[in-house]
Design a protein around this motif. Sequence first.
Motif, PDB file in Angstrom:
ATOM      1  N   ASP A 176      36.063  50.120  38.347  1.00 19.10           N
ATOM      2  CA  ASP A 176      37.024  50.217  39.441  1.00 19.10           C
ATOM      3  C   ASP A 176      38.091  49.148  39.231  1.00 19.10           C
ATOM      4  O   ASP A 176      38.201  48.565  38.136  1.00 19.10           O
ATOM      5  CB  ASP A 176      36.323  50.040  40.785  1.00 19.10           C
ATOM      6  N   LEU A 177      38.896  48.847  40.229  1.00 17.22           N
ATOM      7  CA  LEU A 177      39.965  47.852  40.072  1.00 17.22           C
ATOM      8  C   LEU A 177      39.416  46.449  39.825  1.00 17.22           C
ATOM      9  O   LEU A 177      40.022  45.660  39.097  1.00 17.22           O
ATOM     10  CB  LEU A 177      40.876  47.850  41.305  1.00 17.22           C
ATOM     11  N   LYS A 178      38.269  46.142  40.414  1.00 17.74           N
ATOM     12  CA  LYS A 178      37.653  44.835  40.163  1.00 17.74           C
ATOM     13  C   LYS A 178      37.323  44.701  38.683  1.00 17.74           C
ATOM     14  O   LYS A 178      37.594  43.660  38.053  1.00 17.74           O
ATOM     15  CB  LYS A 178      36.385  44.681  41.005  1.00 17.74           C
ATOM     16  N   PHE A 179      36.716  45.756  38.120  1.00 11.26           N
ATOM     17  CA  PHE A 179      36.434  45.765  36.687  1.00 11.26           C
ATOM     18  C   PHE A 179      37.733  45.653  35.893  1.00 11.26           C
ATOM     19  O   PHE A 179      37.822  44.895  34.927  1.00 11.26           O
ATOM     20  CB  PHE A 179      35.706  47.054  36.294  1.00 11.26           C
ATOM     21  N   TYR A 180      38.744  46.436  36.280  1.00 10.94           N
ATOM     22  CA  TYR A 180      40.024  46.481  35.557  1.00 10.94           C
ATOM     23  C   TYR A 180      40.618  45.084  35.398  1.00 10.94           C
ATOM     24  O   TYR A 180      40.976  44.667  34.285  1.00 10.94           O
ATOM     25  CB  TYR A 180      40.981  47.389  36.318  1.00 10.94           C
ATOM     26  N   TYR A 181      40.710  44.352  36.503  1.00 13.33           N
ATOM     27  CA  TYR A 181      41.327  43.021  36.439  1.00 13.33           C
ATOM     28  C   TYR A 181      40.462  42.038  35.651  1.00 13.33           C
ATOM     29  O   TYR A 181      40.979  41.176  34.930  1.00 13.33           O
ATOM     30  CB  TYR A 181      41.604  42.496  37.848  1.00 13.33           C
ATOM     31  N   ALA A 182      39.156  42.180  35.759  1.00 12.05           N
ATOM     32  CA  ALA A 182      38.256  41.291  35.008  1.00 12.05           C
ATOM     33  C   ALA A 182      38.373  41.554  33.507  1.00 12.05           C
ATOM     34  O   ALA A 182      38.399  40.617  32.690  1.00 12.05           O
ATOM     35  CB  ALA A 182      36.815  41.492  35.475  1.00 12.05           C
ATOM     36  N   PHE A 183      38.460  42.822  33.122  1.00 11.52           N
ATOM     37  CA  PHE A 183      38.566  43.177  31.703  1.00 11.52           C
ATOM     38  C   PHE A 183      39.919  42.735  31.139  1.00 11.52           C
ATOM     39  O   PHE A 183      39.991  42.197  30.030  1.00 11.52           O
ATOM     40  CB  PHE A 183      38.390  44.688  31.537  1.00 11.52           C
ATOM     41  N   ILE A 184      41.007  42.938  31.917  1.00 16.14           N
ATOM     42  CA  ILE A 184      42.334  42.484  31.483  1.00 16.14           C
ATOM     43  C   ILE A 184      42.338  40.974  31.284  1.00 16.14           C
ATOM     44  O   ILE A 184      42.861  40.449  30.291  1.00 16.14           O
ATOM     45  CB  ILE A 184      43.409  42.882  32.520  1.00 16.14           C
ATOM     46  N   GLN A 185      41.733  40.245  32.234  1.00 14.47           N
ATOM     47  CA  GLN A 185      41.680  38.786  32.131  1.00 14.47           C
ATOM     48  C   GLN A 185      40.897  38.355  30.881  1.00 14.47           C
ATOM     49  O   GLN A 185      41.293  37.407  30.182  1.00 14.47           O
ATOM     50  CB  GLN A 185      41.027  38.205  33.384  1.00 14.47           C
ATOM     51  N   TYR A 186      39.802  39.056  30.608  1.00 15.24           N
ATOM     52  CA  TYR A 186      39.006  38.745  29.412  1.00 15.24           C
ATOM     53  C   TYR A 186      39.839  38.926  28.145  1.00 15.24           C
ATOM     54  O   TYR A 186      39.828  38.073  27.244  1.00 15.24           O
ATOM     55  CB  TYR A 186      37.778  39.649  29.376  1.00 15.24           C
ATOM     56  N   LEU A 187      40.575  40.027  28.057  1.00 18.37           N
ATOM     57  CA  LEU A 187      41.396  40.291  26.876  1.00 18.37           C
ATOM     58  C   LEU A 187      42.517  39.270  26.737  1.00 18.37           C
ATOM     59  O   LEU A 187      42.831  38.814  25.634  1.00 18.37           O
ATOM     60  CB  LEU A 187      41.976  41.707  26.948  1.00 18.37           C
ATOM     61  N   GLU A 188      43.128  38.889  27.867  1.00 16.48           N
ATOM     62  CA  GLU A 188      44.199  37.888  27.820  1.00 16.48           C
ATOM     63  C   GLU A 188      43.679  36.539  27.329  1.00 16.48           C
ATOM     64  O   GLU A 188      44.332  35.859  26.536  1.00 16.48           O
ATOM     65  CB  GLU A 188      44.822  37.738  29.207  1.00 16.48           C
ATOM     66  N   LYS A 189      42.504  36.152  27.802  1.00 17.44           N
ATOM     67  CA  LYS A 189      41.929  34.868  27.374  1.00 17.44           C
ATOM     68  C   LYS A 189      41.608  34.855  25.883  1.00 17.44           C
ATOM     69  O   LYS A 189      41.543  33.799  25.264  1.00 17.44           O
ATOM     70  CB  LYS A 189      40.655  34.569  28.180  1.00 17.44           C
ATOM     71  N   ASN A 190      41.405  36.053  25.325  1.00 14.58           N
ATOM     72  CA  ASN A 190      41.138  36.162  23.890  1.00 14.58           C
ATOM     73  C   ASN A 190      42.416  36.459  23.095  1.00 14.58           C
ATOM     74  O   ASN A 190      42.348  36.885  21.940  1.00 14.58           O
ATOM     75  CB  ASN A 190      40.083  37.229  23.640  1.00 14.58           C
ATOM     76  N   ASN A 191      43.563  36.208  23.751  1.00 17.26           N
ATOM     77  CA  ASN A 191      44.881  36.244  23.085  1.00 17.26           C
ATOM     78  C   ASN A 191      45.281  37.620  22.548  1.00 17.26           C
ATOM     79  O   ASN A 191      45.996  37.720  21.566  1.00 17.26           O
ATOM     80  CB  ASN A 191      44.950  35.203  21.954  1.00 17.26           C
TER      81      ASN A 191
END
Length: 430
Positions: A176-191
């Motif tokens: 859901d949107l909670k997952f979406y933002y968490a996954f985006i944040q994970y990818l951003e932190k990994n550059n």
Amino acid sequence: MIRVINSTSGTIKFRLKDTKAKNETSILLDYSFGRKNRIKFSTGYKVNPSHWDKINQRIRAVSTIKNREKVNSDLKYFSSEFTKAISELEESQKNDRSILKALLQKIIRGEENNQVEIKTFFQYADDFIIRKENQSKNISNVKLSPITVRSYKQTVNRLKDFDLGSKFGVDFSTIDLKFYYAFIQYLEKNNYSTNTLGKHIKNLKTILNASTEDGYNSNLKYKHRDFKALSKESVSIYLTEAEIEAIYNVDLSKTKDWELARDIFLMGYYTGQRVSDYNPVKNEQIRKFQGTEVIEFKQRKTGKKLFVPLHPKLKKIFKDRYNGNPPPELNAPDINEFIKEVGRKAKIDDDISVEKKMNGNVVIDIVPKYSLIQSHTARRSFCTNAYLSKMPVIDIMAVSGHSTEREFYKYIKVTPQERAIKIADSKFFK
């Protein structure tokens, strides 16, 4: 009529996934078996809605659809075999969704469901990739590039890494949107770049759409308007005609690997093709029509057959260095490495600003232009320079294989100033 109705078990109909689609859309087998009990399963076929007979649930008699009879015959086979298979089930099994899906899996895809029953998102994703790999290797009439399958694999691997590290519990019900933002944040932190983020979200939505069509997923929160594939215009350079000329003329006789990479790169520039098509070109691809030599391509990505005039500079390269033949093949990663060195030696060193992600933050880096040259730069440079030279767009597209002008204009790299100069040369401003 294809429609098959079994009063004791349910109703089978064939529907379109999107009746308002402008292009082809999937044909689904829709099985209704009681109140609010429904399974939708993709038949593997697509059709333009204008060619679909909704009443008879079949493809209309359209002369341009060569396999129309086969598709209609297969739809009839799917419905009759599924009805027969249901009639042979025990009463307690006729409402078991997993059993019904297994039957459809076997009848439509020809696959025995002897593996672990699909219950989780990752089980489905892994099965989806296996099926897509089989499709790309064995079904020539359904266009699917191995590169696309590899992209799906990368997305599923990133999702597994995310789930392992965060303990999020990724599954159909938790996306859901909670997952979406968490996954985006994970990818951003990994550059990962914005466009890579967008690619993974796009692939995830493709898998979720398929799982929904196949009846495994009922959570549609991924269709929320904020659950979107992000994108950002990337730094994709093109080389000017002067820079191409510098690459053509630079002396590389003492570095044969660089010389070969340069010649293959120029093959890409003077034909406007992708590296998978121009590396290498075979002698038998060179044809002659009415005294004009052309190179015949069948694009690997699109399957299109194209004919590109053989440029005089390519003829000279063939003659001077390869005994009249096209240059031999070189590994694509080596081309990308060596062509940067060629650009450096040719003094293609203008400063280019590049945005990079470092620990989730955007950093502006200034790099020399040659460091951004890669095999695909050849194709983009051809399209852009041909456009600026006033070659008709329809002719450029006939060479490059772009399907629409919109797609073409998004692809070329023309500054507003360059476009203004081109427009100023039109009859209107004279």
